[in-house]
Design a protein around this motif. Sequence first.
Motif, PDB file in Angstrom:
ATOM      1  N   THR B 131       0.866  -1.231   0.041  1.00  0.00           N
ATOM      2  CA  THR B 131      -0.027   0.034   0.051  1.00  0.00           C
ATOM      3  C   THR B 131       0.755   1.027   0.184  1.00  0.00           C
ATOM      4  O   THR B 131       1.716   1.397   0.835  1.00  0.00           O
ATOM      5  CB  THR B 131      -0.923   0.158   1.304  1.00  0.00           C
ATOM      6  N   HIS B 132       0.623   1.901  -0.976  1.00  0.00           N
ATOM      7  CA  HIS B 132       1.498   3.472  -1.099  1.00  0.00           C
ATOM      8  C   HIS B 132       0.536   4.390  -1.456  1.00  0.00           C
ATOM      9  O   HIS B 132      -0.542   4.200  -1.636  1.00  0.00           O
ATOM     10  CB  HIS B 132       2.526   3.269  -2.126  1.00  0.00           C
ATOM     11  N   THR B 133       0.975   5.592  -1.194  1.00  0.00           N
ATOM     12  CA  THR B 133       0.259   6.838  -1.635  1.00  0.00           C
ATOM     13  C   THR B 133       0.123   6.767  -3.060  1.00  0.00           C
ATOM     14  O   THR B 133       0.759   6.222  -3.791  1.00  0.00           O
ATOM     15  CB  THR B 133       0.938   8.248  -1.120  1.00  0.00           C
ATOM     16  N   LYS B 134      -1.059   7.514  -3.412  1.00  0.00           N
ATOM     17  CA  LYS B 134      -1.109   7.738  -4.924  1.00  0.00           C
ATOM     18  C   LYS B 134       0.169   8.323  -5.745  1.00  0.00           C
ATOM     19  O   LYS B 134       0.548   7.576  -6.659  1.00  0.00           O
ATOM     20  CB  LYS B 134      -2.403   8.566  -5.221  1.00  0.00           C
ATOM     21  N   ALA B 135       0.621   9.368  -5.076  1.00  0.00           N
ATOM     22  CA  ALA B 135       1.894   9.998  -5.609  1.00  0.00           C
ATOM     23  C   ALA B 135       2.929   8.731  -5.708  1.00  0.00           C
ATOM     24  O   ALA B 135       3.751   8.721  -6.641  1.00  0.00           O
ATOM     25  CB  ALA B 135       2.210  11.138  -5.038  1.00  0.00           C
ATOM     26  N   ALA B 136       2.913   8.318  -4.791  1.00  0.00           N
ATOM     27  CA  ALA B 136       3.948   7.318  -4.837  1.00  0.00           C
ATOM     28  C   ALA B 136       4.243   6.244  -5.767  1.00  0.00           C
ATOM     29  O   ALA B 136       4.837   5.931  -6.545  1.00  0.00           O
ATOM     30  CB  ALA B 136       4.404   6.591  -3.080  1.00  0.00           C
ATOM     31  N   ASN B 137       2.855   5.786  -5.695  1.00  0.00           N
ATOM     32  CA  ASN B 137       2.582   4.689  -6.866  1.00  0.00           C
ATOM     33  C   ASN B 137       2.780   5.094  -8.258  1.00  0.00           C
ATOM     34  O   ASN B 137       3.725   4.542  -8.908  1.00  0.00           O
ATOM     35  CB  ASN B 137       0.844   4.191  -6.716  1.00  0.00           C
ATOM     36  N   GLU B 138       2.441   6.634  -8.638  1.00  0.00           N
ATOM     37  CA  GLU B 138       2.852   7.019  -9.759  1.00  0.00           C
ATOM     38  C   GLU B 138       4.324   7.157 -10.017  1.00  0.00           C
ATOM     39  O   GLU B 138       4.683   6.822 -11.239  1.00  0.00           O
ATOM     40  CB  GLU B 138       2.004   8.257 -10.001  1.00  0.00           C
ATOM     41  N   MET B 139       5.050   7.566  -8.997  1.00  0.00           N
ATOM     42  CA  MET B 139       6.330   7.801  -9.241  1.00  0.00           C
ATOM     43  C   MET B 139       7.087   6.563  -9.724  1.00  0.00           C
ATOM     44  O   MET B 139       7.865   6.464 -10.596  1.00  0.00           O
ATOM     45  CB  MET B 139       6.984   8.500  -8.016  1.00  0.00           C
ATOM     46  N   HIS B 156      -2.792  -6.307  -6.439  1.00  0.00           N
ATOM     47  CA  HIS B 156      -2.201  -5.675  -7.748  1.00  0.00           C
ATOM     48  C   HIS B 156      -0.853  -5.243  -7.803  1.00  0.00           C
ATOM     49  O   HIS B 156      -0.710  -4.044  -7.481  1.00  0.00           O
ATOM     50  CB  HIS B 156      -3.239  -4.432  -8.118  1.00  0.00           C
ATOM     51  N   PRO B 157       0.123  -6.031  -7.999  1.00  0.00           N
ATOM     52  CA  PRO B 157       1.498  -5.762  -8.004  1.00  0.00           C
ATOM     53  C   PRO B 157       1.993  -4.653  -8.958  1.00  0.00           C
ATOM     54  O   PRO B 157       1.407  -4.568 -10.082  1.00  0.00           O
ATOM     55  CB  PRO B 157       2.316  -6.949  -7.989  1.00  0.00           C
ATOM     56  N   ILE B 158       2.726  -3.806  -8.384  1.00  0.00           N
ATOM     57  CA  ILE B 158       3.149  -2.606  -9.168  1.00  0.00           C
ATOM     58  C   ILE B 158       4.110  -3.448 -10.399  1.00  0.00           C
ATOM     59  O   ILE B 158       4.028  -3.051 -11.698  1.00  0.00           O
ATOM     60  CB  ILE B 158       4.074  -1.588  -8.681  1.00  0.00           C
ATOM     61  N   ASP B 159       4.930  -4.218  -9.970  1.00  0.00           N
ATOM     62  CA  ASP B 159       5.743  -4.771 -10.949  1.00  0.00           C
ATOM     63  C   ASP B 159       6.026  -6.290 -10.396  1.00  0.00           C
ATOM     64  O   ASP B 159       5.106  -7.298 -10.400  1.00  0.00           O
ATOM     65  CB  ASP B 159       7.020  -4.254 -10.903  1.00  0.00           C
ATOM     66  N   HIS B 160       7.029  -6.486  -9.506  1.00  0.00           N
ATOM     67  CA  HIS B 160       7.384  -7.942  -9.080  1.00  0.00           C
ATOM     68  C   HIS B 160       7.026  -7.618  -7.641  1.00  0.00           C
ATOM     69  O   HIS B 160       6.766  -6.819  -6.963  1.00  0.00           O
ATOM     70  CB  HIS B 160       8.871  -8.223  -8.975  1.00  0.00           C
TER      71      HIS B 160
END
Lengths: 351, 351
Positions: B131-139, B156-160
């Motif tokens: 879980t991350h902030t929206k901005a953190a996710n986007e960055m 929903h993994p960002i990547d790995h």
Amino acid sequence: MPPSSPKATMHDVSRLAGVSKMTVSRVLADPDLVSESTRNRVMKAIEQLSYVPDRVAGSLSSRRTNFITAILPTLTNSNFADTAQGLAEAMRPADYQLLIGYTMYRLEEEERIIRAMLARRPDAIVVAGTTHTKAANEMMLRAGIPIVEIWDTPQHPIDHAVGFSNYEVGRAAALHLLALGHRRIGALGSRMDGDAKDLRGESRLAGFTSVLREAGLGDELVIREGLAPVSYDHGALTLGILLERAPDVQAIFAVSDISAVGALMECHRRGIKVPGDLSLMGFGDFDIARQCVPAITTIRIDAEQIGRRTGELLLQVLDRSTAPDYTPAAAVNVGFELVTRGTTAPAGKSR
Amino acid sequence: MPPSSPKATMHDVSRLAGVSKMTVSRVLADPDLVSESTRNRVMKAIEQLSYVPDRVAGSLSSRRTNFITAILPTLTNSNFADTAQGLAEAMRPADYQLLIGYTMYRLEEEERIIRAMLARRPDAIVVAGTTHTKAANEMMLRAGIPIVEIWDTPQHPIDHAVGFSNYEVGRAAALHLLALGHRRIGALGSRMDGDAKDLRGESRLAGFTSVLREAGLGDELVIREGLAPVSYDHGALTLGILLERAPDVQAIFAVSDISAVGALMECHRRGIKVPGDLSLMGFGDFDIARQCVPAITTIRIDAEQIGRRTGELLLQVLDRSTAPDYTPAAAVNVGFELVTRGTTAPAGKSR
DNA sequence: ACTTGTAATGATACCGATAACATGCTTGAT
DNA sequence: ATCAAGCATGTTATCGGTATCATTACAAGT
């Protein structure tokens, strides 16, 4: 891997804002130098492009990386983790980033790490301990940056130092146990003939035995077994060895609270009463030492403070605005404190 | 500060060896490309000048820093320290350097750290939590580098991802206590209304209560008090609260071994017999949990392995020689293991 | 009116490496 | 003997910022 959109550079920002690169750089580094209207325009462009400045390029150009190298024996010792955290905390307002390396108590590994770290061009080096290989010493001397040796008081500091005397810690421990009337006194430490050596632990043992000798006692109950870093198991193991050698031992100093806790738990398992049958003390004032039942007598070190003080010292030394000839105190002694708790008691009660 | 002799550059080395800069660069990066005689000449020049290559310049030019950012809640938790050490260990042969940041369980702090770290142009990011902030996710998405979320299994993994299901850990804990025949079951966790939140601990509590409900029991004995990170004192404190609310509680799950140890010691102080009067279990399999008397039942996580596996995965992904379309498994589940020890026992014996 | 000072911005030259392409010289196949 | 292939090395052009000095415009002092 997420798709890579080519990252915006300062040049892109400057074009979008209709100014020169230099003005963008100023907005970031020292906003007061730029008029409010242009500053706003630049900020908007930065926002629009999600521009993140490249500190790699910045570091190359300015010759300042804002990296601080911290070299510690291991991260998985809460004392050193506290120091790292204190250091990071102190340096953060000035936007310094820690480069942490750990040596596993090996001097050759320390040398390797120093060499690798110097290639990153840190602005300063913080290193635990006062003994280094010849090559490591030379590299640090030649680096031309502030060096801080921590966690001990060096005879010949390379540069700065923040710590306390491990030797005196050992002496204080022995004096405490002697004052309680104990005569059969032992200690638990680690071996010094491997490649991993706890030199500071050994200093504490040296201080400890120096007092024993002055009191006319021998050091035959000073156990050195197992390699650094010590563990709970180390405490249990060395206690067993010591008890075999001297079932009548009255008091024990462990070079680390970790060993002391392990020894205490082993006493519980063997039905040895602490402090009734045996007095026990440690070093480091780890949280767990205070929690044990009974709570463990120890020597308190404010590990986080070592980190914080080191950070504050570095901030002064590294501050470009300070007069260049300003030289803070070379050595800071943060001292230590004997904390008497439940595991040490006067001799001659039971047994 | 030691005196600074102007550092030698690659250019200096090349002149001394009578070759071009490029040849020196090759000697360092890929010695086989250079004939033995020139290589020796260059090595001698490097030695003579004590030349240390400048990785800042190298990084700018090659667009690879060999930095890996690791973002963890805190360094002073031996589980996370183990993970950091495992990661560092796995990446070291390939000469990667860890940039460690710690969030103190604050998402805004995590965002700030990610922003700061991205300016250092790391080759990959490892971050604890899903879980991350929206901005953190986007960055992170926009960074164009591999991202690894660890210590949980993201929906929903960002990547790995490399971790285990905290929710399932909580379920396993509850099932264990139910299987022993306990009905009055509680848990010790931290508050979720502050800025510091242990989201993974909360997942464990959620899994725990889900089983309680399925068994027709309520969650009124699930205590959430104190802010993350939890401490030994947290265990003692929350145990007190729980006992006040339900003196007849039979079994307790603490979200961390640290709390469990604190609770166990508090039991010792209050004369509550474990597991006679009360069953107690924790999470994390900290060393200290195994040492306690009695040893604490816990759920084992191989924290170091999480770091190592993450490192190995990154080495594959970052290896330039691998086919660029090669994509390793997105998510690795390292699992967990219930370790039954001395603090949990069947219900109905005493009291 | 003229000099001087200062605030705001721009132009140029690096920082120290590597990527990419170019060159010269052997070597072996035909 | 000729030429393509390959090895060893060199040349050139960046990478993305900051330091430093230069320039412009306008206000203030005499």
